[in-house]
Enzyme design. Structure first.
Site, PDB file in Angstrom:
ATOM      1  N   ASN A  11     -16.861 -82.894   5.217  1.00  0.00           N
ATOM      2  CA  ASN A  11     -15.886 -83.671   4.446  1.00  0.00           C
ATOM      3  C   ASN A  11     -14.833 -84.172   5.431  1.00  0.00           C
ATOM      4  OD1 ASN A  11     -13.932 -84.672   2.783  1.00  0.00           O
ATOM      5  ND2 ASN A  11     -13.423 -82.730   1.784  1.00  0.00           N
ATOM      6  N   TRP A  12     -14.968 -85.446   5.784  1.00  0.00           N
ATOM      7  CA  TRP A  12     -14.095 -86.000   6.818  1.00  0.00           C
ATOM      8  C   TRP A  12     -12.660 -86.233   6.331  1.00  0.00           C
ATOM      9  CZ3 TRP A  12     -16.751 -90.268  10.260  1.00  0.00           C
ATOM     10  CH2 TRP A  12     -17.972 -89.772  10.755  1.00  0.00           C
ATOM     11  N   HIS A  98     -12.599 -82.007  -5.522  1.00  0.00           N
ATOM     12  CA  HIS A  98     -11.987 -81.288  -4.394  1.00  0.00           C
ATOM     13  C   HIS A  98     -10.545 -80.904  -4.784  1.00  0.00           C
ATOM     14  CE1 HIS A  98     -10.313 -80.404  -0.465  1.00  0.00           C
ATOM     15  NE2 HIS A  98     -11.551 -80.227  -0.053  1.00  0.00           N
ATOM     16  N   GLU A 168     -14.317 -73.268  -2.811  1.00  0.00           N
ATOM     17  CA  GLU A 168     -13.257 -73.433  -1.808  1.00  0.00           C
ATOM     18  C   GLU A 168     -11.970 -72.784  -2.310  1.00  0.00           C
ATOM     19  OE1 GLU A 168     -14.189 -76.997   0.971  1.00  0.00           O
ATOM     20  OE2 GLU A 168     -12.967 -77.715  -0.675  1.00  0.00           O
ATOM     21  N   GLY A 174      -7.640 -75.741   5.325  1.00  0.00           N
ATOM     22  CA  GLY A 174      -6.660 -76.177   6.328  1.00  0.00           C
ATOM     23  C   GLY A 174      -5.854 -75.024   6.893  1.00  0.00           C
ATOM     24  N   SER A 214     -11.625 -73.590   6.256  1.00  0.00           N
ATOM     25  CA  SER A 214     -11.462 -73.137   7.644  1.00  0.00           C
ATOM     26  C   SER A 214     -12.741 -72.582   8.263  1.00  0.00           C
ATOM     27  CB  SER A 214     -10.318 -72.113   7.746  1.00  0.00           C
ATOM     28  OG  SER A 214      -9.123 -72.697   7.262  1.00  0.00           O
TER      29      SER A 214
HETATM   30  P1  13P Z   1     -11.028 -77.231   6.479  1.00  0.00           P
HETATM   31  O1  13P Z   1     -12.430 -76.874   6.919  1.00  0.00           O
HETATM   32  O2  13P Z   1     -10.344 -78.190   7.376  1.00  0.00           O
HETATM   33  O3  13P Z   1     -10.205 -76.003   6.165  1.00  0.00           O
HETATM   34  O4  13P Z   1     -11.199 -78.013   5.077  1.00  0.00           O
HETATM   35  C1  13P Z   1     -12.005 -77.453   4.129  1.00  0.00           C
HETATM   36  C2  13P Z   1     -12.245 -78.436   3.050  1.00  0.00           C
HETATM   37  O5  13P Z   1     -11.368 -78.748   2.285  1.00  0.00           O
HETATM   38  C3  13P Z   1     -13.589 -79.028   2.956  1.00  0.00           C
HETATM   39  O6  13P Z   1     -13.728 -79.748   1.781  1.00  0.00           O
END
Ligand code: 13P
Length: 254
Positions: A11-12, A98, A168, A174, A214
């Site tokens: 997911n960019w 999301h 998630e 993040g 993460s």
């Molecule tokens: P990170 O891998 O940067 O923590 O983001 C996770 C995310 O929200 C993927 O959809």
């Protein structure tokens, strides 16, 4: 022991700033994907870079996904994009619900509608769920169950083969560290139970469950093996081509 193919979805988010950089990430990712045997890989760049994945796709199985879709297939909704249009240009996966979109006001009902449209158009829906706070008393379990049930309310039993659940935990997105794999395992079992109550055990067991938050090339193997998930939804590491290539390599070797 997992019999399903593993699935890694990048997911960019809103990255990178230029098409040149997007091309570089796709080129490196494509190179890494070419040698995989047991892992499906999806890149979900911002819409504007979709074509770059498609033109790079011909010789590799790197699949194209996007990060959102509108609740209606077409009509007067300025600025939005309908599921049939995505399907028509070659998108096969759509991330829905999301937590960053839910934080902008997206409701379970919209997530349910979007999931329905994505499946109706013939694509795969990656439905994101997760608690905001993981307290010691387990107060998040009932709301999470409700979030899952409501988000999937328009997905029928016969469509579950087009469904992926991305778990998630919001606080792990993040962040510095991912969730402890032992806790990921507890949550995976919980989610499977919720799915099994909705669809029955056979159908539920065919749904791939991803962990997101993460994840990187270092923690990926443990999250998958100990956490019991079928793959990962990856943010930052997916736009870091060397880290992402390493992640694909170590995951494919599990
Ligand atoms: P990170 O891998 O940067 O923590 O983001 C996770 C995310 O929200 C993927 O959809």
């Amino acid at each position: 022991m997992p019999s399903k193919r593993k699935l890694i979805v990048g997911n960019w988010k809103v990255n990178p700033d230029s098409a040149a950089e997007a091309k570089r990430i796709i080129k490196e990712t494509k190179k890494a994907v070419a040698s995989l045997k047991r892992t499906d890989v999806v890149a979900c760049p911002p819409y504007v870079y979709s074509n770059l994945v498609l033109s790079a796709k011909s010789k590799t199985p790197l699949e194209l996904g996007v990060q959102n879709v509108w609740t209606e297939p077409r009509g007067s909704f300025t600025g939005e994009i309908g599921a049939p249009m995505l399907r028509d240009i070659g998108v096969s996966w759509v991330i829905i619900g999301h937590s960053e979109r839910r934080a902008m006001g997206e409701t379970d009902e919209q997530v349910a509608k979007k999931s329905f449209e994505v499946i109706e158009a013939g694509m795969n829906a990656i439905v994101c769920v997760g608690e905001k706070v993981h307290d010691a008393q387990g107060a998040y379990l009932d709301p999470l169950k409700e979030q899952i049930r409501n988000s999937l309310s328009k997905i029928s039993k016969k469509s579950v083969k087009q469904l992926v659940i991305a778990y998630e935990p919001v606080w792990a997105i993040g962040a510095k560290d991912a969730m402890d794999p032992a806790v990921v395992q507890e949550m995976t079992i919980f989610i499977k139970k919720v799915l099994s109550d909705i669809y029955g055990q056979d159908e539920a067991s065919s749904v791939r469950i991803l962990y997101g938050g993460s994840a990187n090339f270092r923690n990926a193997p443990e999250i998958i093996t100990k956490g019991g998930v079928d793959g990962l939804l990856v943010g930052r590491e997916s736009v870091n081509p060397s880290g992402f290539a390493e992640m694909l390599k170590v995951v494919d070797a599990l």
